[in-house]
Structure formats: C-alpha cells, structure tokens
Design a protein around this motif. Structure first.
Motif, short mmCIF file in Angstrom:
data_model
loop_
_atom_site.label_atom_id
_atom_site.label_comp_id
_atom_site.label_asym_id
_atom_site.label_seq_id
_atom_site.Cartn_x
_atom_site.Cartn_y
_atom_site.Cartn_z
N THR A 137 5.01 -21.75 -93.36
CA THR A 137 5.41 -22.55 -92.20
C THR A 137 5.01 -24.01 -92.33
O THR A 137 5.58 -24.86 -91.65
CB THR A 137 4.78 -21.98 -90.91
N ARG A 138 4.03 -24.31 -93.17
CA ARG A 138 3.57 -25.69 -93.31
C ARG A 138 3.07 -25.91 -94.73
O ARG A 138 2.33 -25.08 -95.26
CB ARG A 138 2.45 -25.95 -92.31
N ILE A 139 3.48 -27.01 -95.31
CA ILE A 139 3.07 -27.36 -96.67
C ILE A 139 2.60 -28.81 -96.68
O ILE A 139 3.28 -29.68 -96.16
CB ILE A 139 4.25 -27.22 -97.67
N GLN A 140 1.44 -29.04 -97.26
CA GLN A 140 0.96 -30.40 -97.49
C GLN A 140 0.61 -30.52 -98.95
O GLN A 140 -0.23 -29.77 -99.46
CB GLN A 140 -0.26 -30.74 -96.64
N THR A 141 1.26 -31.45 -99.64
CA THR A 141 1.07 -31.62 -101.07
C THR A 141 0.33 -32.92 -101.35
O THR A 141 0.69 -33.96 -100.83
CB THR A 141 2.43 -31.65 -101.79
N SER A 142 -0.70 -32.83 -102.17
CA SER A 142 -1.42 -34.01 -102.64
C SER A 142 -1.32 -34.04 -104.16
O SER A 142 -1.60 -33.04 -104.83
CB SER A 142 -2.90 -33.96 -102.24
N LEU A 143 -0.88 -35.18 -104.69
CA LEU A 143 -0.76 -35.32 -106.14
C LEU A 143 -2.06 -35.88 -106.70
O LEU A 143 -2.62 -36.83 -106.15
CB LEU A 143 0.38 -36.28 -106.49
N ALA A 144 -2.53 -35.31 -107.79
CA ALA A 144 -3.72 -35.83 -108.47
C ALA A 144 -3.29 -37.03 -109.31
O ALA A 144 -2.42 -36.91 -110.17
CB ALA A 144 -4.34 -34.75 -109.35
#
Length: 161
Positions: A137-144
């Motif tokens: 239902t919810r996605i938060q993506t952080s790129l290294a």
C-alpha cells in the motif's frame, strides 16, 4: 577429539568464528595454527560450529559495481495484509526475488525494509511494479549515493571480559 555436542562457546570457538568471518577461505591448517590447536581438533570444532548453526554458510562477497549493479536502494514498504498465511506468502515472494539482498520485518511506521540491488533506473522501475502487484500500500525508496561502510563481520570482542 572433540564431540559434536552442544556447549557454550569458548575463546577458541570465538577466535575460529572471528577468523572465518573475515577470511573464510582460511585453510584448516592455517586456522589450527591461528588458534593453537591440532588440525583435526580445529576441523572438529568448525564442523560443530556449523552443525550448531553458528556458521550459516561461507560465501564470496561480490563487487556490485564491477558487475554493473549501480543502483543500491533501501525500500520501505507497508502492506494492508494482516492474515498470517497471506503474510507468509508475501514474505516468501520477497525472499525469492533476486533483486532483494535483505528483507527485514520492522516495528514503527513501515512494515518491511528491503535492501535492493538493480543495474539501473529501469530495473528499479520494474521492481517497484512487481511490488505494486503484491498488495503493497505504500512504498518509500531511498537511493544509496555512496557506500561508507559495508560489513558482514560481527563484533565478537574476543579477549574482552
């Protein structure tokens, strides 16, 4: 010769574990010299540590960049799935996805944290599309942007009392 019965780890066991977690290709002879035991006794200890689950597996750690995996991401996800059997299916699906290097069940704002390796943005987009099909239902993506430290070595604190 040592038996394979379970016992508390002693200083020699900890030294063996510490050496193998940093240089897993250490020969039994080198390891025996390092811990000051005979090679057969050292071999028996390693086998016991394996059978008791202290050593899960020995692997080669590959260079992600040299192999073209330039996009390392940390993805926080939430799901509306609450039934145990449906969660087990979700977790098994995440476990077998080759892009997922690590998956952790969390407390707090998000349900899971994924460490994901992709070759490029297109690969990441495809991966996110796969997640969307799983009831996320919810996605938060952080790129290294850059890796400061990456270690698989546990701080065994050998010799500290």
């Amino acid at each position: 010769m040592e038996t394979f019965q379970s016992k508390v780890l002693d200083e020699v066991d900890l030294k063996i574990l510490d050496k193998l977690q940093t240089v897993s290709q250490t020969s039994n002879t080198e390891l025996a010299k390092y811990v000051n035991l005979s090679p057969p006794a050292t071999h028996a200890r390693v086998k016991r540590l394996e059978s008791e689950g202290y050593i899960k597996q020995q692997v080669a750690i590959l260079n992600q960049e040299k192999l073209g995996f330039d996009l390392l991401c940390f993805i926080f996800i939430n799901t509306n799935i609450h039934q145990a059997d449906e969660l087990a299916v979700l977790e098994k699906t995440l476990e077998v996805m080759p892009e997922v290097l690590e998956c952790h069940l969390l407390t707090g704002e998000y349900d899971y944290l994924l460490k994901v390796a992709n070759k490029d943005r297109k690969g990441l987009e495809g991966f996110v599309r796969k997640l969307n099909k799983l009831g996320i239902t919810r996605i938060q993506t952080s790129l290294a942007l850059r890796e400061i430290k990456c270690s698989t070595t546990l701080p065994l604190n050998i010799g500290e009392k």
